[in-house]
Design a protein around this motif. Structure first.
Motif, short mmCIF file in Angstrom:
data_model
loop_
_atom_site.label_atom_id
_atom_site.label_comp_id
_atom_site.label_asym_id
_atom_site.label_seq_id
_atom_site.Cartn_x
_atom_site.Cartn_y
_atom_site.Cartn_z
N GLU A 51 -8.56 4.47 -15.24
CA GLU A 51 -8.77 5.84 -14.75
C GLU A 51 -7.49 6.67 -14.79
O GLU A 51 -7.53 7.89 -14.74
CB GLU A 51 -9.32 5.81 -13.31
N HIS A 52 -6.32 5.99 -14.86
CA HIS A 52 -5.04 6.71 -14.85
C HIS A 52 -4.40 6.82 -16.24
O HIS A 52 -3.23 7.20 -16.36
CB HIS A 52 -4.05 6.01 -13.91
N ARG A 85 -9.08 -0.12 2.75
CA ARG A 85 -8.24 1.00 2.32
C ARG A 85 -7.47 1.58 3.52
O ARG A 85 -6.29 1.91 3.41
CB ARG A 85 -9.09 2.09 1.65
N HIS A 115 -3.08 -3.47 -3.81
CA HIS A 115 -4.15 -2.66 -4.41
C HIS A 115 -5.46 -2.94 -3.69
O HIS A 115 -5.72 -4.07 -3.31
CB HIS A 115 -4.34 -3.00 -5.90
N ASP A 118 -11.38 1.52 -4.48
CA ASP A 118 -11.54 2.76 -3.72
C ASP A 118 -12.99 3.22 -3.56
O ASP A 118 -13.24 4.26 -2.96
CB ASP A 118 -10.69 3.86 -4.34
MG MG Z 1 -6.48 3.22 -6.97
#
Ligand code: MG
Ligand code: RTP
Length: 140
Positions: A51-52, A85, A115, A118
């Motif tokens: 995603e990054h 999270r 990590h 999310d």
């Molecule tokens: Mg993340």
């Protein structure tokens, strides 16, 4: 019951924080259902953080996460994705509250110890990337 993927990053392994981190989630009441110490390949790292891909820090992020062993885990429990999270704290350790893992153990965005998935979609995807459900995860 909900599952999430958590991983002690190379900085956390190097600093001998695996036990401390596992203890926090155990004491909270979550169930460890899979775990392994491993070194991530570049392919897996690029996929995991896909995603990054277009972000300026992507190369450094992949370099960092492949720089040494990580401790990959699957945890199970009620609302474990969002609760984990919260227990991790904000992405930038400078903004992470005391009492959170990043708030207590990290100072830098690039070396933030842990990590965690999310969302339910990320959790499913990441568990599948790192673990074989049949061979590596226990079921009650
Ligand atoms: Mg993340
Ligand atoms: P993670 O995926 O590692 O659990 O972290 P996160 O969800 O809290 O944050 P995310 O936005 O997914 O970013 C992944 C990791 O990339 C680094 N990062 N650097 N320089 C920057 O602006 C920047 N933004 C993110 C962090 O190390 C973050 O954990």
């Amino acid at each position: 019951m909900e599952k999430t993927f958590l991983m002690v990053k190379p900085d956390g392994v190097e600093r001998k924080l695996i036990g401390e981190i596992v203890t926090r989630f155990e004491k909270k009441g979550f169930q460890l259902v899979g775990a392994k110490l491993m070194t991530i390949s570049r392919d897996l790292a690029e996929n995991h953080y896909g995603e990054h891909k277009e972000r300026p820090f992507f190369g450094e992020l992949v370099d960092f996460i492949t720089s040494g062993p990580v401790f990959a885990m699957v945890w199970e429990g009620e609302n474990v994705i969002s609760v984990a999270r919260n227990m991790m704290g904000k992405t930038n350790p400078a903004d992470a509250a005391p009492g959170t893992i990043r708030g207590d153990y990290a100072t830098q965005m690039s070396n933030n110890i842990i990590h965690g998935s999310d969302s339910p979609e990320s959790a499913l995807r990441e568990i599948g990337l790192f673990f074989s459900e049949e061979a590596e995860l226990v079921s009650k």
